[in-house]
Design a protein around this motif. Structure first.
Motif: not given
Lengths: 497, 121, 491
Positions: A374-399
Motif C-alpha cells: 500500500i506504500g506505493r499506492k498511498m505514498p504520502l500517507t505511508m511516509t507520514a506513517f513511517t516517520v511516526a513509526c521511527f518515532g515509536l522506535v525512538g530513532t534519533p531525530g524523532t521526538s
C-alpha cells in the motif's frame, strides 16, 4: 478582550460544553461538524493564552461563582496544567479536519451530529479534568469524558464495537468509582476536596492516619490506572481502540489516556507527595515494575497482531509504560521524560491512527495481510506513517528519542543500569512490530484489491502530515516540550517533601 | 469492651464495604450483562453510603443557621452524592442502552455466547 | 565567492549537498538521463566542496558550526577535523566514481526502482558526511542511524524473499546494537562527562575508573555494529544481496568505514588514548579485534560466492582498524586512519570488478572464473591491484596502513597484534591470489557454447580502473592522507 481574559479557565470548559449542546440540537452532520471545528480551533488559543500567562506570572486561580477555595470550586492552571491543556486542545484542533470524511464514511448518517456532540462533551470533560483544582469536580469531568467516550466507541460500524464499549464502560466505571472512594477517604481525613487544601491539611500531624492515607493512595492509583490503561489494567483498551471509528481512536489515544496520566501525576506529586513522602512507600517501585512489564509484554503482544489498529493499540499500552516509568522514577530527568513522552506519544500515535483511518477510508480494511504494497499506492500517507513509526522506535531525530534520552538519564541518575537496558531493549521490540508493518507496506507487491487506492483528500492528509512533521520537529527542537515539561517538573518536585 | 465499641462505632463501614465487595464481585463473576450492570450499581451505591454516613453528626441538625443550634450535620456530602447519583444513573442508562443494542446485534446478552458468536464469524 | 563563503558555511554546505541532491532526484524521475545528471552533479559538487575544505584543514583551520540545540547540552553541530576530513574525502571522491559505475551497472542489468535507488544513495552519502563532520556524539549518532535507515531500501532493493530477510537482519543488527548498546553508552558518557563534544585527550579521561571505562568501551565497540566486530558481523554478508554498487560504496566504504571511523573517534576523542592505555584496556580489545581478523579470513577462504568472500574480507580488514586502535600507540592510530582510506580504494575496486563480472558474464562464484582474465583484462588487472592492496603488498596503499599498525604493535610490544597481522596477511594471500591465478592462468571452461562476452560497459571499466589507479597513487603520494592521519591526534 480585558473582560474575557480573567475568565479563560472557565471558558475552557464552557465553550465546548455549549458547542456540544449546539451540535446536538443541529441534528445535521454538516453544521455539527462546523461547530466542532470552530470550537476545536478556538480551544488551543485559549489554552495557549493561559500557558503564556502561567509562564509569565505564575499559576492562575479562578474561583467559580467567586466562592474562595476551599469552599468554592477552584479552577487552577499551573505550568503542567497549561501544558496538558495545550496538548489536548491542539491535538483536537489538528485532527478535526480529518473527521469530516472519515466519520461520514464510518458512522451512519443519522448519528453523525451526535458523534460531534459526544466529541465536544468528551473534550469538555478532558479539559475540565486538567483545569479543575477540585478532586470531586475532577471525578465529574472524568465521567463526562468517559461516558461520551463509551458512546463514541460504540458508534463503530462493527458490532464488536458495542461489546468493546460495554467492556470499557464496566472497567471505566470501576476505575472512576475506585477514584471516588479514594477521594472520599481523603475527604473523611481532611474535610476538604480542594487539591491544594487537601495537600496542606494532610501534614505530618496526620502521620497517625497514614493507613487511611495509604488506602486513599491505593484506591486512587488503581482507579486512575484503570483509566490510563496501566498494565495489567489495560484489558479494555485494545478492543476499544480497534473497533472504535478510526478518528475516535486517534483522538482517544492522544488525549484520554494522557489526561488520566495527568491526574495520576497531579495526585502523586501535588497531593500525596506534598503530604507524605510517598517515595518511602513501595508505590513508585510498583509503578516502575508495572511500567517495565507493560513495555515488554504489550510490545511482544503487539508483534503478533494481525490487525493494524490492534497492533497500534497494544503499542499504546507499551508506550504508556514509558510515561508511567517516568512517573515512577520521580526525579527531574525521569519525570521530564515521562511528561515529554505524553506529548511525543500523543502526536505520533495520533498520526499512526490517522494513517490507519486513511487506509480504512480507502480500502475498507486495516488487516495487515491486506496492506501489502500500500506504500506505493498511498505514498504520502505511508511516509507520514513511517516517520511516526521511527518515532515509536525512538530513532534519533524523532521526538521518541528525546523521551528515551530523558528516561534513560533518569534511570542513570538513580544508578539503575538494568532499567536502562530494559528501556532501550523494549524499543527494539517496537522495532520488530513496526518493521513487520513497514515490510508489508513497502516491500510487498500491491495486490489487485488495492489497485485503486490513493492518498486521501487533503483534509485528511494534512493533519496526518502535520503530526508526522511534529514528530520530527520535536525531535530537533525541544523548547516547547522538554523545556516546559522541565519547568513543570521543577515545580512539582520542588513541592515534594 | 473495646471490641464491642469498635463494632458499634464502625458497623456502617462494614455495611459499606460489604456492598462494595458484593457489587464488585457480581461485576466480575456474572456473564449476564444486565447482572453486571446491577452489580456495578450496587458498587456505586456503596460509595454514596461511604460519603453520606460520616456527614451525619449525632445530635446535629440541618445546616440552617439558627442561634439555638450549635451542632450541624455536614451538608456537603449529600450534595456531592447528588452529583454522583446523576453520574451513576447516566452510566446505568448508557450501559442498558448498550445492552439493548448488543442484544439486537448478537441476539444474546450472555458474554460467553457473544464471544462464541464472534469467533464463529 | 571566497569572501562570502567562510569555511564554516562550506562545511555545512558539504553536509547539505547530498540531501539537496536527494530532494532533486525524484523531480526528474521521468527522465533517467537528467536524473543521473543530477546524481553526478551532486557527487561532483560534494567532491569539490570537500576538496575546498581540505586546504584550510591542512592549514590548521577547524571550522565548526552549531545548527540547533535540541536539549541544552545536546547540540546538532559540525566540526571539521583531520580524521573526519580524511573520511569525507574518501567517501566523496569515491561517490563520483561509484555514480559513474552505478549508471553503467543499473542500466546494463535493467534494474527496477532506480529513482529510489539514487535517492537513498544520496541520503546515505549525506549521512556519511554528517558522521564525518559530527562535532559531538549526538550528531554522530543521528547520522549513524540515518545511514542505517537510508541503506535499508538499498539492501532490500530486489524485494524478493532473500532480500527481505537480509534486510530484516541488517536492520535488526545495526539498529539493534546501536539502540541497545551504543545509545546507553552515549547517555552514560553524558551522565559521567557532562558533555558529548569530541575533545582531544578524551572527555572521559580521569572521570571514571577501570570497571566503568571497560564496560563503556565494550558497549561502544560492540554497539557500533557497523564496525562488524565479531560476533556482530552477520549483517554484512547478508547485505550482499544488494546491487553491487551498493555493496561497493556502502558496504565496503561508507557504512562500514562509518563504523570503524566512529570507533577511532570514540577511542581518541571520548576516552583518550593515554587514558585507555593507562587503564590497561589494550589487551582485550586486541584479542577481540585479532579474533575477528583471523576468523573472518578463515571464513573468507571457504566462500565460493565472490561477493561473500569480499564481504568476509571486509570484516577482517575492518578489524585491522580496530586493532590499530587497540594497540593504543599514536603511530598505529595513524595507521588505522590510513587503513580506512587505503582499504576503501582497494575494496571498492574489488567490488567493482565483481559487479563487472556479474554484468558482463553473469558469474557470481569464484569457481566459475577460470580464464576470465583473458576476456576481461582491464577488470581483472584492476582486481589484481585491489587484491594486492588487501594483502598489503607494495605498490598499493594497503601496505602503508598495515606498516604503521605493525610498527605501533612492535613499539608497544603487543606481540599478539604482530602475530595477528602476519598470519592474516598469509590468509589474505590465501583467499585472493587463487582468484587471480584462476583468472589469468587457467583455461576458460570449454563447454562449446561459452558466452562470448567481453568487458563490462565502459562506465564500469572506467570506474574500476580509476579506483585501482587511486589505490596505487596513494602509495606513491601518501602526502594528504598521511598528513591528515597524523594531524588528527593533535588539537
Amino acid at each position: 478582550m480585558n473582560a474575557v481574559w480573567p475568565h479563560l479557565p472557565i471558558l475552557q470548559v464552557v465553550v465546548p460544553l455549549i458547542g456540544a449542546v449546539l451540535a446536538g440540537f443541529l441534528r445535521r452532520a454538516g453544521p455539527a461538524f462546523a461547530v466542532a471545528l470552530a470550537v476545536s480551533w478556538l480551544m488551543p488559543l485559549i489554552a495557549g493564552a493561559m500557558l503564556w500567562q502561567v509562564l509569565a506570572s505564575g499559576p492562575i486561580s479562578y474561583h467559580i461563582g467567586s466562592w474562595p477555595p476551599p469552599w468554592g470550586i477552584e479552577y487552577r492552571v499551573d505550568v503542567l496544567g497549561g501544558f496538558m491543556l495545550l496538548l489536548v486542545s491542539t491535538v483536537g484542533a489538528v485532527i478535526m479536519p480529518f473527521a469530516r470524511r472519515s466519520v461520514a464514511f464510518e458512522v451512519e448518517d443519522g448519528q453523525q451530529a451526535w458523534f460531534y456532540c459526544m466529541y465536544l462533551l468528551c473534550l469538555t470533560g478532558l479539559l475540565g479534568i486538567v483545569t479543575t483544582g477540585d478532586a470531586f469536580n475532577a471525578f465529574v469531568f472524568l465521567e463526562v469524558s468517559s461516558l461520551s467516550t463509551y458512546v463514541l466507541v460504540a458508534l463503530g460500524r462493527d458490532r464488536r464495537a458495542l461489546l468493546a464499549a460495554f467492556q470499557y464502560l464496566i472497567m471505566g466505571t470501576i476505575g472512576a468509582t475506585f477514584y471516588i472512594i479514594g477521594v472520599g477517604l481523603l475527604y473523611l481525613l481532611t474535610g476538604s476536596l480542594n487539591m491544594a487544601d487537601i495537600a496542606a491539611r494532610l501534614g505530618p500531624e496526620w502521620a497517625g492516619h497514614s493507613r487511611a492515607i495509604v488506602a486513599a493512595l491505593a484506591f486512587i492509583t488503581v482507579g486512575v490506572s484503570l483509566k490510563l490503561a496501566l498494565f495489567p489494567l489495560h484489558a479494555w483498551l485494545p478492543n476499544a481502540y480497534a473497533y472504535a471509528p478510526s478518528w475516535v481512536t486517534a483522538f482517544l489515544s492522544a488525549t484520554a489516556t494522557k489526561v488520566a496520566i495527568y491526574l495520576l501525576v497531579r495526585f502523586f506529586f501535588s497531593i500525596f507527595g506534598v503530604a507524605i513522602d510517598f517515595r518511602e512507600l513501595p508505590v513508585t517501585d510498583i509503578v516502575i515494575a508495572l511500567s517495565i512489564a507493560a513495555m515488554f509484554v504489550a510490545s511482544v503482544i503487539a508483534v503478533f497482531q494481525t490487525d493494524l489498529k490492534r497492533m497500534l493499540a497494544y503499542s499504546s499500552v507499551a508506550q504508556i509504560g514509558y510515561i508511567t516509568l517516568g512517573i515512577g522514577l520521580a526525579n527531574q530527568a525521569g519525570l521530564t521524560g515521562g511528561l515529554v513522552h505524553i506529548v511525543n506519544h500523543a502526536l505520533m500515535k495520533a498520526a499512526l491512527f490517522l494513517a490507519a483511518g486513511a487506509i480504512f477510508f480507502r480500502i475498507g480494511t486495516v488487516r495487515l495481510s491486506d496492506l501489502a504494497g500500500i506504500g506505493r499506492k498511498m505514498p504520502l500517507t505511508m511516509t507520514a506513517f513511517t516517520v511516526a513509526c521511527f518515532g515509536l522506535v525512538g530513532t534519533p531525530g524523532t521526538s521518541g528519542f528525546i523521551s528515551k534520552w530523558f528516561l534513560v538519564l533518569g534511570a542513570l541518575d538513580k544508578g539503575w543500569w538494568v532499567p536502562v537496558f530494559l528501556i532501550v531493549g523494549s524499543s527494539l521490540i517496537a522495532l520488530v512490530y513496526v518493521g513487520r508493518v513497514l515490510e508489508v507496506v513497502w516491500l510487498r507487491e500491491p495486490s489487485a484489491a488495492i489497485a485503486n487506492a490513493s492518498d486521501p483528500p487533503l483534509s485528511m492528509l494534512l493533519p496526518l502530515v502535520v503530526l508526522a512533521a511534529a514528530t520530527i520537529y520535536f525531535g530537533l527542537d525541544t523548547q516547547w516540550t522538554a523545556g516546559i515539561a522541565g519547568t513543570a517538573v521543577k515545580n512539582l518536585l520542588g513541592g515534594l517533601r | 469492651m473495646p471490641t464491642l465499641a469498635i463494632v458499634t462505632d464502625h458497623y456502617h463501614y462494614a455495611i459499606t464495604i460489604f456492598l462494595m465487595m458484593a457489587g464488585l464481585y457480581i461485576v466480575v463473576a456474572r456473564g449476564n450483562m444486565v447482572k453486571k450492570l446491577v452489580g456495578l450499581s450496587i458498587f456505586q451505591t456503596s460509595v454514596y453510603l461511604l460519603y453520606v454516613e460520616p456527614g451525619k453528626i449525632i445530635g446535629g441538625t440541618a445546616p440552617i443557621i439558627d442561634p439555638s443550634f450549635t451542632v450541624y450535620s455536614n451538608p456537603l456530602p449529600h450534595v456531592l452524592m447528588l452529583t454522583a447519583i446523576v453520574v451513576g444513573m447516566a452510566t446505568l442508562a448508557l450501559g442498558l442502552a448498550l445492552v439493548v443494542r448488543i442484544n439486537e446485534a448478537y441476539g444474546t446478552i450472555e458474554e460467553d455466547e457473544i464471544f462464541e458468536r464472534d469467533r464463529e464469524t | 565567492m571566497t569572501a562570502a563563503l567562510s569555511n564554516e558555511n562550506l562545511a555545512v554546505m558539504t553536509v547539505l549537498t547530498p540531501f539537496a541532491g536527494a530532494l532533486l532526484i525524484p523531480l526528474f524521475r521521468r527522465s533517467p538521463n537528467l536524473r543521473e545528471t543530477v546524481t553526478l552533479v551532486t557527487a561532483g559538487t560534494l567532491c569539490l566542496l570537500t576538496i575546498g575544505l581540505l586546504g584550510p584543514v591542512l592549514d590548521g583551520a577547524r571550522p565548526e558550526m552549531q545548527i540547533l540545540r535540541v536539549v541544552p547540552g545536546l547540540d546538532l553541530a559540525f566540526k571539521v577535523e583531520p580524521l573526519g576530513m580524511l573520511f569525507a574525502l574518501v567517501a566523496a571522491s569515491l561517490w563520483v566514481v561509484n555514480s559513474i559505475y552505478s549508471i553503467g551497472y543499473m542500466r546494463a542489468n535493467d534494474e527496477p526502482r532506480q529513482t529510489t535507488f539514487y535517492v537513498c544513495f544520496a541520503v546515505a552519502l549525506g549521512s556519511t558526511i554528517g558522521i564525518a563532520f559530527a562535532k559531538n556524539l549526538f550528531t554522530l549518532f543521528l547520522f549513524y542511524e540515518a545511514l542505517t535507515l537510508s541503506t535499508y531500501p538499498l539492501v532490500t532493493h530486489k524485494r524478493n524473499e532473500e532480500a527481505v530477510r537480509a534486510g530484516r537482519l541488517y536492520l535488526l543488527l545495526l539498529l539493534g546494537t546501536s539502540l541497545l548498546l551504543l545509545l546507553p553508552a552515549i547517555i552514560a558518557t553524558w551522565a559521567i562527562a557532562g558533555t558529548l563534544d569530541f575533545t582531544p585527550g578524551g572527555i572521559l579521561a580521569g572521570k571514571a575508573g577501570v570497571p566503568v571505562i571497560a564496560v563503556l568501551l565494550a558497549l561502544y565497540v560492540f554497539g557500533i555494529g557497523k564496525a562488524a566486530v565479531m560476533p556482530l558481523h552477520f549483517w554484512l554478508p547478508a547485505a550482499m544481496v544488494a546491487p553491487t554498487p551498493v555493496s561497493a560504496l556502502l558496504h565496503a566504504v561508507a557504512v562500514v568505514k562509518a563504523g570503524v571511523f566512529t570507533v577511532v573517534k570514540v577511542a581518541v576523542f571520548v576516552f583518550g588514548v593515554d587514558n585507555l592505555s593507562s587503564l590497561g584496556q589494550s589487551a582485550w580489545l586486541t584479542a577481540v579485534a585479532g579474533t575477528t581478523v583471523i576468523a573472518a579470513s578463515i571464513v573468507a577462504l571457504r566462500q565460493d560466492n565472490l561477493k561473500r568472500r569480499l564481504a568476509y574480507s571486509t570484516i577482517s580488514q575492518l578489524s585491522y582498524v580496530v586493532l590499530g586502535v587497540a594497540i593504543l600507540a599514536p603511530i598505529s592510530l595513524t595507521g588505522a586512519a590510513m587503513h580506512i582510506a587505503a582499504h576503501a580504494f582497494s575494496k571498492i575496486t574489488l567490488f567493482f570488478a565483481a559487479g563487472s563480472i556479474y554484468t558482463a558474464a553473469h558469474l557470481t562464484e569464484v569457481s566459475q572464473l577460470d580464464g576470465i582474465g583473458r576476456r576481461m583484462p582491464w577488470t581483472m588487472a584492476a582486481f589484481t591491484i585491489g587484491a594486492l592492496g588487501m594483502i598489503g603488498i607494495p605498490p598499493t596503499a594497503g601496505f602503508l596502513g598495515k606498516w604503521f599498525i605493525l610498527t605501533g604493535a612492535m613499539q608497544t610490544a603487543n606481540w599478539l597484534a604482530v602475530s595477528v597481522i602476519i598470519v592474516s596477511t598469509l590468509l589474505n594471500a590465501g583467499y585472493f591470489l587463487p582468484i587471480v591465478f584462476r583468472a589469468f592462468f587457467r583455461e576458460p571452461p570449454d563447454d562449446g557454447h561459452g558466452p562470448a562476452h567481453g568487458e563490462a560497459p565502459w562506465p564500469m571499466v572506467l570506474a574500476l580502473t580509476t579506483t585501482a589507479a587511486g589505490s596505487m597513487l596513494m602509495f606513491f603520494l601518501p602526502g594528504i592522507p598521511y598528513a591528515l592521519a597524523t594531524l588528527m591526534m593533535g588539537r
